[in-house]
Design a protein around this motif. Structure first.
Motif, mmCIF file in Angstrom:
data_model
loop_
_atom_site.group_PDB
_atom_site.id
_atom_site.type_symbol
_atom_site.label_atom_id
_atom_site.label_comp_id
_atom_site.label_asym_id
_atom_site.label_seq_id
_atom_site.Cartn_x
_atom_site.Cartn_y
_atom_site.Cartn_z
ATOM 1 N N PRO A 182 0.814 -1.219 0.000
ATOM 2 C CA PRO A 182 0.000 0.000 0.000
ATOM 3 C C PRO A 182 0.851 1.275 0.000
ATOM 4 C CG PRO A 182 -0.776 -1.513 1.694
ATOM 5 C CD PRO A 182 0.451 -2.120 1.101
ATOM 6 N N LEU A 183 1.899 1.280 0.798
ATOM 7 C CA LEU A 183 2.716 2.489 0.861
ATOM 8 C C LEU A 183 3.387 2.758 -0.476
ATOM 9 C CD1 LEU A 183 4.479 2.571 4.336
ATOM 10 C CD2 LEU A 183 2.649 3.996 3.486
ATOM 11 N N ARG A 228 4.021 6.140 -5.083
ATOM 12 C CA ARG A 228 4.076 6.239 -6.539
ATOM 13 C C ARG A 228 2.980 7.157 -7.039
ATOM 14 N NH1 ARG A 228 6.690 1.198 -8.785
ATOM 15 N NH2 ARG A 228 5.721 1.727 -10.729
ATOM 16 N N ASN A 229 1.819 6.997 -6.435
ATOM 17 C CA ASN A 229 0.683 7.812 -6.785
ATOM 18 C C ASN A 229 0.964 9.298 -6.574
ATOM 19 O OD1 ASN A 229 -1.676 6.668 -7.764
ATOM 20 N ND2 ASN A 229 -2.831 7.648 -6.110
ATOM 21 N N GLY A 243 0.395 13.441 -8.054
ATOM 22 C CA GLY A 243 0.428 14.591 -7.145
ATOM 23 C C GLY A 243 1.395 15.651 -7.617
ATOM 24 N N ILE A 244 2.659 15.304 -7.618
ATOM 25 C CA ILE A 244 3.697 16.277 -7.962
ATOM 26 C C ILE A 244 3.585 16.643 -9.448
ATOM 27 C CG2 ILE A 244 6.192 16.658 -8.041
ATOM 28 C CD1 ILE A 244 5.386 16.273 -5.229
ATOM 29 N N GLU A 245 3.587 17.930 -9.703
ATOM 30 C CA GLU A 245 3.469 18.382 -11.088
ATOM 31 C C GLU A 245 4.819 18.293 -11.783
ATOM 32 O OE1 GLU A 245 3.188 20.277 -8.417
ATOM 33 O OE2 GLU A 245 1.336 21.427 -8.351
ATOM 34 N N GLY A 303 -2.520 4.648 -13.119
ATOM 35 C CA GLY A 303 -3.569 5.105 -13.988
ATOM 36 C C GLY A 303 -4.491 3.996 -14.453
ATOM 37 N N ARG A 304 -4.252 2.821 -13.964
ATOM 38 C CA ARG A 304 -5.112 1.730 -14.405
ATOM 39 C C ARG A 304 -6.341 1.553 -13.519
ATOM 40 N NH1 ARG A 304 -2.462 -0.667 -18.434
ATOM 41 N NH2 ARG A 304 -0.210 -0.521 -18.323
#
Lengths: 165, 694
Positions: free
Chosen positions: B413-414, B419-420, B425-427, B510-511
């Protein structure tokens, strides 16, 4: 005390059985399956369980279900007094307690003392019986406690007792 | 004559794994502009250890790879080459390869020889390109004999890696040790006849195939015992670096300046081992050596490897003890008279002691969050370079301790959340600059203990969640949403299966599988996740976890004569409702509170208990939140908060609907722990879900 040992004992020449009463009837089960004998104590009820499953108790840290065979097989009256006895069994790697009206004796039986069970006439289906034996005046019904406890009829275990924790 | 080497394999694998993790971490921390020689040393030592061990056991693929890695590192620590990012990249890649290979060996799988060869040749190419005229080792491709010789040659020029083959050449051992101040010796010990008879061992490289402890000799090889006895003491001195094959001896990290490490091949002998080392230190003229071996000796006794099964059974037994103790104190409080006072004092003492025992046993199962967090610098590094984003990872609270069982289950999960955060998140750097943000994005990974729960947060300073897009996506997926939903409810939508708002599917994310898995995994270990987010400023994912798996914090509630435990994490609040708050919908009661209608679950009905209070306004309603539903739970009364030890019902019985497990109360009675999730399901069965009400 797993099933193998029990099986071996079945085939030994002389077997010891613990005899007990359900109502007026005299039953006995293989003593090797007996873990201990205790008095009946308050149980914690389990929701949606059949009436013969009284609930669970704490046996030194293990949560153990208590079954009243008298209710299941309509023998005798399901009363609970200070003399009501619970036999703690160790079958199929599980601990299960059964409520009985009293424990009488340990009896030794030779293989030839055991007669085949009748097709009818006792509370239990004959597939749960090992046979009958006479002891002095009485007839003792030998219960195959392992097949009884793990039977679907009692529904004690998930998936035919194959799931273990 | 021969000993079963298999028995050492497990230890080797465990240790090599630790060494690899250590190596990776050190590589990540390495400051390229000004590499810390100690760090380089410790990376080198890790590679060296793996090489040594794999050599003994004949894991040639590992030996080949680590050997050339070691050559490279050796040059780096001698400042003959400069560490650069490509080198670190390649070394990291090699550690990955080593990990895979190690696993292959462990699982007795086929070794990907092609990968190994490729890895070796990559390193070789790098080496060649960095080659300067003095180093002749570039042509080495893994032939041990050659390399060792070369290393020894180097050693003459001040930094020697001695491979202690010192069986029969004690004088060599001495030489090696004397002109050496940074030596790495090997104490191997294997079936020695073959090696001992090899002529090349007479060269000034020695492989001490016997460990340093004289007492071990009889156990190893009778044939060589005579030699060994003679040579053991000098060998002992000469062996500077040890491979603790047994935990007592193994603390490579504890004293970085300490190049003397013991090779304890036998668990039973930590004492003689330590002793002999001290003796050697006395003989040793160098001061620092004496210091380090004493330090080593004291460190050796500080850690011990124990099977987790043993700890688990200890945890169980302590659970029993705690129950027995509380039974005892309950009995004593019912007793009248003067002896009772003494008894109560004694029991109070017992209570304190049991609590302390419980705490310390529990702490044995606890590991610092480091174990999970340490992999993330790597994850972030790889991912940010892949995505072309600049991301700085900040780790806080790595010392926070958490149950070992949870550590393992937290990794996935972490990883997903981190990764998410980086992917979504980060642009991108140019976007960040355009927005006037710092070029470097920041992801904070934080663990802290709050009361009886651990909170792990993944905080990024990126774009934050996009409310409109989530809502649009939810509508697209046919979920019932409301444009006026509070933010917290909107954020929860992303945990629904198949939900991804990423505009393009990348190989990173993105899946749309993932967030629901994250939530499920966390719930499996009794945790829950909350999101805070503000657009343009970043978002924060907070994971709340119980301290351990074996104990749950709960509120004991009574229904008629029975007691139930409701896990605290699920409880929002408890109220005694006013009759005016009760509404009726098709004969089902609803509670109007907190601007919401709450369906009521009557516990006495669910649990078939007679004699309970049925009128909500006279009873207590606990507002319960499960992962997907909210409802009110009707109980008779609250009995107080308590930590309870979870016992399995299934062990001797079977699963029961609505019940997560059982526990034993102070009076020895069994109380059932409610499973809020499955109780919530019954809410839906009645067509009373929150969605249908709203």
């Amino acid at each position: 005390m797993n099933s193998n040992i029990t099986q071996e004992n079945m085939h030994a020449e002389s077997n010891e059985f613990l005899s007990f009463f359900l109502g007026e009837e005299h039953y006995a089960l293989d003593i090797m399956t007996v873990k201990e004998i205790r008095g009946y104590e308050t149980v914690t009820k389990i929701a949606n369980a059949p009436s013969f499953i009284k609930g669970v108790i704490n046996l030194r840290g293990d949560i153990v279900p208590i079954i009243d065979l008298r209710i299941k097989f309509s023998v005798g009256e399901a009363t609970y007094t200070e003399f009501t006895i619970v036999i703690m069994l160790n079958v199929c790697d599980r601990i299960v307690g059964i409520v009985v009206d009293g424990v009488s004796d340990v009896i030794k039986l030779q293989d030839e003392d055991i007669r085949p069970p009748p097709e009818f006439g006792v509370a239990f289906d004959s597939k749960y019986l090992l046979g009958l034996a006479s002891l002095e005046e009485h007839m003792v019904i030998l219960v195959n406690i392992e097949s009884l406890i793990s039977s679907d009829e009692l529904g004690l275990f998930d998936n035919h007792a194959t799931t273990k924790e | 004559m021969s000993i079963d080497m298999e028995q050492f394999h497990g230890v080797f694998f465990d240790e090599s794994q630790e060494h690899l993790a250590d190596m990776e971490q050190q590589l990540m921390e390495l400051d390229l502009s000004e590499p810390d020689p100690e760090q380089l040393n410790s990376i080198f030592r890790a590679a060296h250890s793996i090489k040594g061990g794999s050599g003994i056991f004949g894991f040639d693929a590992l030996t080949g790879l680590t050997h050339i890695m070691e050559n490279l590192l050796d040059r780096a620590r001698n400042n003959t080459i400069e560490m650069t990012t490509p080198i670190v990249d390649l070394l990291l890649e090699t550690t990955d390869l080593l990990k895979v290979t190690l696993d292959n060996y462990r699982n007795q799988e086929e070794i990907e020889q092609a990968d190994i060869d490729q890895g070796i040749s990559k390193l070789n190419i790098l080496m060649t390109s960095l080659e300067d005229s003095t180093a002749q080792n570039s042509s080495n491709t893994g032939d041990d004999g050659d390399n060792d010789e070369n290393e020894n040659n180097e050693g003459v020029s001040g930094d020697l890696d001695g491979f202690g083959f010192f069986d029969d050449e004690p004088s060599d051992a001495h030489t090696a040790q004397i002109d050496d101040d940074d030596e790495d010796g090997f104490g191997f010990f294997e079936q020695p006849p073959a090696t001992a008879s090899e002529p090349e061992n007479d060269e000034n490289q020695g492989f001490g195939f016997f460990d340093t402890t004289p007492t071990e000799t009889p156990a190893t090889n009778a044939g060589n015992s005579a030699i060994n006895c003679d040579t053991a003491p000098p060998a002992d001195e000469s062996i500077d670096k040890g491979y603790g094959f047994f935990p007592e001896n193994e603390h490579p990290k504890d004293d970085p300046s300490d190049n003397k490490k013991g090779y304890g091949f036998f668990e039973k002998l930590p004492l003689p081992n330590a002793k002999s080392k001290k003796t050697s230190a006395v003989k040793e003229p160098k001061k620092n050596a004496a210091k380090s071996s004493t330090a080593k000796a004291s460190v050796e006794s500080s850690s011990i490897r124990v099977d987790t099964g043993k700890i688990d059974s200890l945890v169980n037994l302590i659970g029993e003890l705690v129950i027995t103790q509380s039974m005892l104190s309950q009995v004593s409080s019912d007793m009248p008279g003067e002896p009772n006072e003494k008894l109560q004092n004694a029991i109070a003492e017992l209570t304190r002691n049991t609590r302390e025992i419980q705490e310390s046993v529990m702490s044995m199962r606890m590991l610092p969050m480091h174990f999970t967090f340490n992999r993330f610098p790597r994850v972030v590094r790889d991912l940010s370079s892949k995505l072309g984003k600049k991301v700085d990872l900040v780790i806080e609270g790595g010392n926070t301790e958490i149950d070992k069982g949870m550590i393992e289950k937290l990794v996935d999960p972490l990883t997903h959340l981190v990764r998410n955060s980086i992917d979504h998140g980060i642009e991108k750097t140019e976007d960040r600059l355009a927005l006037g943000k710092a070029e470097m994005g920041t992801v904070i990974l934080k663990a802290e203990q709050k009361g009886s729960s651990i909170i792990i947060s993944i905080i990024d300073d990126g774009a934050g969640l996009n409310r409109e897009r989530i809502l649009a996506k939810a509508q697209e997926n046919g979920m019932s949403v409301d444009v006026d939903m509070p933010d917290s409810d909107v954020w929860k939508l992303i945990f629904e299966a198949g939900f991804s708002t990423a505009e393009a599917v990348t190989d990173v994310s993105g899946r749309g599988v993932g967030m629901d898995v994250v939530r499920r995994n966390l719930e499996a270990i009794g945790g829950r996740i909350e999101i805070e987010s503000s657009q343009g400023e970043g978002s924060s994912f907070n994971i709340h976890l119980p301290l351990t798996l074996a104990i749950v914090d709960g509120i004991c509630v009574s229904v008629a004569s029975q007691t139930f435990v409701v896990p605290l994490v699920n409880i929002i609040e408890s109220v005694q409702p006013d009759p005016s708050q009760m509404k009726l919908i098709s004969n089902d009661k609803l509670l109007w509170i907190r601007d919401q209608y709450w369906p009521l679950v009557k516990l006495h009905q669910k649990m078939q208990i007679e004699g309970a209070i049925t009128e909500p306004s006279r009873a207590i309603v606990m507002l319960i939140e499960s992962s997907n539903k909210r409802f009110g739970l009707l109980v008779d009364g609250l009995m107080g908060q308590q930590q309870v030890v979870i016992k399995s019902l299934e062990q001797n019985y079977r699963r029961v609907e609505g019940v997560a497990g059982a526990t034993i109360m102070g009076d020895g009675q069994v109380a059932l722990i409610l499973d809020v999730e499955s109780l919530a399901n019954s809410v839906k069965a009645n067509g009373m879900s929150k969605e249908s009400i709203l």
